[in-house]
Design an enzyme around this catalytic site. Structure first.
Site, PDB file in Angstrom:
ATOM      1  N   LYS A   1       9.786  74.689  48.321  1.00 32.21           N
ATOM      2  CA  LYS A   1       9.086  76.042  48.736  1.00 32.21           C
ATOM      3  C   LYS A   1       9.944  77.027  48.366  1.00 32.21           C
ATOM      4  O   LYS A   1      10.143  77.923  48.989  1.00 32.21           O
ATOM      5  CB  LYS A   1       8.748  75.879  50.208  1.00 32.21           C
ATOM      6  CG  LYS A   1       7.548  75.508  50.748  1.00 32.21           C
ATOM      7  CD  LYS A   1       7.147  75.572  52.126  1.00 32.21           C
ATOM      8  CE  LYS A   1       6.574  76.746  52.303  1.00 32.21           C
ATOM      9  NZ  LYS A   1       4.985  76.741  51.747  1.00 32.21           N
TER      10      LYS A   1
ATOM     11  N   GLU B   1      -2.537  70.951  43.357  1.00 29.28           N
ATOM     12  CA  GLU B   1      -2.818  71.416  44.430  1.00 29.28           C
ATOM     13  C   GLU B   1      -3.330  72.620  44.444  1.00 29.28           C
ATOM     14  O   GLU B   1      -3.427  73.138  43.533  1.00 29.28           O
ATOM     15  CB  GLU B   1      -1.636  71.378  45.285  1.00 29.28           C
ATOM     16  CG  GLU B   1      -0.172  72.045  44.888  1.00 29.28           C
ATOM     17  CD  GLU B   1       0.850  72.178  45.752  1.00 29.28           C
ATOM     18  OE1 GLU B   1       0.811  72.848  46.855  1.00 29.28           O
ATOM     19  OE2 GLU B   1       1.852  71.405  45.468  1.00 29.28           O
TER      20      GLU B   1
END
Length: 751
Positions: free
Chosen positions: A598, A634
């Protein structure tokens, strides 16, 4: 052409600063700066004069210690002034001005800190023997910033505003420009998304910030040939990404490869393309050139390579000298038959490459004093192109972070804040408290503390602002009917942060420290947790490089902080099925990048595709893999699943896809409910045969997808009652909110 006086005097009353500049239209393009007193005729505009009010900014006339110039390195030195210009209500930049050098304040939810929405530029000012100051092609930097800003969904100053801001910053820091042959003044313009955001979206406010520092050579060896190692695992850029602009996120992902190379005695890393893993791209901060039989070859600009201004100038100089230049694909194998290799960039100048190591092969440069390198390293006093020879030293970096040490604050036990809980969106709301702790490089985090929610202070040269060195997590707290608070799998978020920190060359809190920080943040903001079934408290832990970094390197200091905001549904349409658009050109991540963690650098580059999709009425974007442009990856901030019969399939978390905590939980719940789950490569063509499609993430929860549009064709899927998405989502939310017994020990009860 007017030259700047050797000394500029500012008075408290009538003295005004005026600039006169012109560009020589030949391959050196030097810009000279000039100043006049208020007794001379004024040609600058009123807005220009406002940028440097004589009653608030007086130049410091005290000279810099001459001994300092003999040991200049490439580290940030605190000078006198910085330049700041912000966007107005209409989104345009206006009315910039100077302020004393110091830390800048930034809201914790700023887009640049959370999603890496920022770009940088670099240019230099040189002092000639007669005391005049010259800049090298600043209009080119202004143009490149505008191109980069458009790609990152940011407004940008006009070229005129950019150049005038640079000139203004240089002149008020004139005493920091080293003498001729001692170094130069490095100028760093930053364009930052400083407005608050919580979801992945462009910032509502932007700032142009310019600071300067005197520098010497970029590499410790000065003008000595550098030694490179070819990296064939980590990649700097990929087609469809942002490798061709100076986005801050391009640099954080290469810190690990660079640190490993330097630990093994190399000067820097030479990266290969991400598709074939065969063709040369760039050094960490420089373009590469290969010479064979008087022909100079350099990788062609095809979207993954930065169009360097020094590179462009070298090509022009080479043409003027009658040398042939080819911009083309250059195979790594060509290195071992080359006559000469060198690199170029604003920071490094033009440097010969002494050796290159690739697997079991080594290239040794046989022409370290060739005609071309001698010609490109011309004296700046004649051409304005490069500074001459000078020595290196390691100066102390400016203080990166001023952490406020409040007394341990007390917080209210009021049950609820005054909020319209029925109309919560997904926007940042200022709550009561945040949690902060910090540590230095190669050390461990120590006990942090709560602080009243407010802006944090960062040095203009902080690594997170200049090179995107930052990672974050996101989790939710829910309130039960009995008033107790529940956190969902905070330990898993702590583990993922540690994995991400290792990838981004950062220290990280221990799992216990992370969970304790989240718990303290939750309890201190307890009154902001929505009532049952009205929403949740979103908690955002962040780890940023707060220490100063001028060259591409890990920060010397780090800050961990958590803040919280009450939220409702992530998407504006609430729980209605999503309509997705398959993006075929722009990509989210590539093998060898940082897509599996992340990192804040993963989100700024997707904003253009996301904004374009939303303008066409879509909810979000579904990205494809960067190599084949065929396999699902994604969404902008969620994992994707497809259902066919009783089989649920999702792309494997193999380096380019984030291993979502919600994704992991849904897989386990699905298996418990009797579904067969496969983690495998999923072709975009399989969407046409799917029964259902849904996505998962902390922010979005489990959201059904009503349609996906691919190559102009809209594909629709089953939604609503009796769908697998509804079954899985209900089970997950039941566990998160305490309505279903937690048999997996996923939920942490706080009070």
């Amino acid at each position: 052409m007017l030259l700047v006086h050797h000394h500029l005097g500012f008075t408290n009353t009538s003295s005004l600063l005026q600039f006169s500049s012109s560009l020589k239209v030949h391959h050196h393009h030097q810009l000279r700066l000039a100043a006049k007193s208020s007794h001379d005729s004024l040609s600058s505009s009123a807005s220009w004069r406002r940028a440097i009010p004589s009653d608030s900014h007086s130049e410091t006339s005290e000279p810099v210690d001459e001994r300092r110039w003999d040991s200049l390195g490439f580290n940030p030195v605190q000078t006198d002034y910085i330049y700041v210009m912000k966007t107005s209500e209409d989104g345009n930049f206006t009315n910039g001005g100077l302020r004393h050098y110091g830390n800048i304040e930034m809201i914790p939810s700023a887009a640049v800190l959370n999603y890496g929405q920022g770009i940088i530029e670099d240019l230099k000012a040189y002092k000639k023997q007669n005391g005049s100051i010259i800049l090298f092609r600043p209009e080119e930097n202004g143009l490149r910033m505008r191109i980069g800003a458009e790609r990152m969904c940011m407004p940008a100053p006009t070229i005129k505003q950019f150049v005038e801001a640079v000139i203004s910053t240089v002149l008020v820091n004139k005493r920091w420009v080293p003498p001729a042959d001692k170094g130069c003044l490095h100028i760093r313009p930053l364009l930052l998304g400083n407005g608050p955001v919580l979801s992945v979206t462009p910032a509502p406010e932007f700032t142009l910030l310019i600071y300067v520092t005197p520098v010497g050579r970029y590499f410790e060896g000065g003008l000595k040939p550098i030694n490179l190692v070819v990296e064939d695992v980590t990649h700097r850029a990929t087609p469809g990404g942002v490798g061709n602009i100076k986005a801050i996120g391009n640099y954080a992902g290469i810190l690990k490869a660079q640190a490993a190379a330097k630990a093994n005695g190399f000067s820097d890393v030479l990266y290969l393309d991400s598709v074939h893993n065969r063709y040369l791209e760039e050094v960490s901060t420089a373009n590469i050139f290969v010479v064979k039989d008087n022909t100079i070859s350099t990788p062609v600009l095809e979207g993954t390579i930065l169009p360097g201004i020094t590179r462009k100038s070298i090509i022009s100089i080479a043409h003027s000298q009658g040398l042939e230049v080819e911009e083309r694909l250059v195979s790594v194998d060509e290195l071992f038959d080359a006559d000469e290799v060198f690199c170029s960039g604003n920071a490094v100048g033009v440097l010969p490459v002494g050796s290159i190591t690739y697997k079991d092969k080594s290239y040794l440069n046989p022409a370290l004093t060739s005609f071309l390198v001698r010609e490109c390293r011309v004296d700046y006093g004649k051409s304005g192109f490069m500074v001459g020879n000078y020595r290196h030293f390691a100066s102390q970096a400016a203080n990166a972070l001023k952490q406020v040490h409040d007394e341990q604050p007390s917080y209210s036990d009021d049950e609820n804040a005054e909020m319209d809980w029925d109309n919560l969106g997904f926007n940042p709301i200022a709550t009561d408290f945040m949690y902060l702790m910090k540590c230095y490089k190669d050390e461990k985090f120590v006990q942090g503390q709560l602080s009243h929610y407010g802006n944090i202070q960062l040095s203009p040269s902080a690594a997170v602002l200049n090179y995107g060195q930052g990672i974050f997590e996101g989790m939710k707290a829910h309130r039960k009917e009995d008033g107790s608070l529940l956190l969902f799998r905070p330990d898993q978020h702590a583990i993922r942060m540690k994995i991400g920190a290792e990838r981004m060359c950062m220290p990280s809190p221990s799992i216990d420290q992370f969970v304790d920080a989240v718990k303290q943040t939750l309890l201190a903001n307890k009154r902001w947790v929505p009532p049952p079934r009205k929403g949740s408290l979103y908690i955002r832990p962040m780890l940023i490089g707060s220490g100063s970094a001028l060259g591409v390197a890990p920060a010397p200091e780090y800050m961990f902080f958590t803040y919280a905001s009450p939220v409702g549904n992530y998407f504006k349409q609430g729980k209605a099925p999503l309509n997705l658009y398959v993006e075929e050109e722009l990509i989210r991540a590539a093998p060898g990048g940082a897509g599996g963690v992340k990192s804040i650098s993963n989100y700024g580059p997707v904003m253009k595709a996301l904004v374009n999709a939303k303008r066409q009425g879509f909810s979000d974007v579904l990205y494809l893999d960067s190599i084949n442009k065929k396999y699902l990856e994604e969404l902008s901030a969620a994992n994707i699943f497809i259902l066919k019969g009783n089989v649920i399939s999702t792309p494997p978390a193999s380096g380019t896809i984030l291993p979502g905590i919600t994704r992991k939980s849904v897989i386990e719940i699905a298996q418990d409910l009797g579904y067969q789950v496969e983690e495998r490569a999923i072709s975009v063509d399989e969407l046409r045969e799917a029964d259902e499609v849904f996505c998962t993430g902390t922010a979005v929860g489990v959201a059904s997808v009503g349609s996906v549009t691919y190559q102009g064709r809209r594909i629709e899927f089953k939604v609503g009652a009796n769908s697998a998405c509804q079954e899985l989502g209900s089970a997950l939310v039941g566990i998160q909110t305490g309505l279903i017994e937690d048999e997996k020990d996923w939920v942490l009860k706080i009070s």
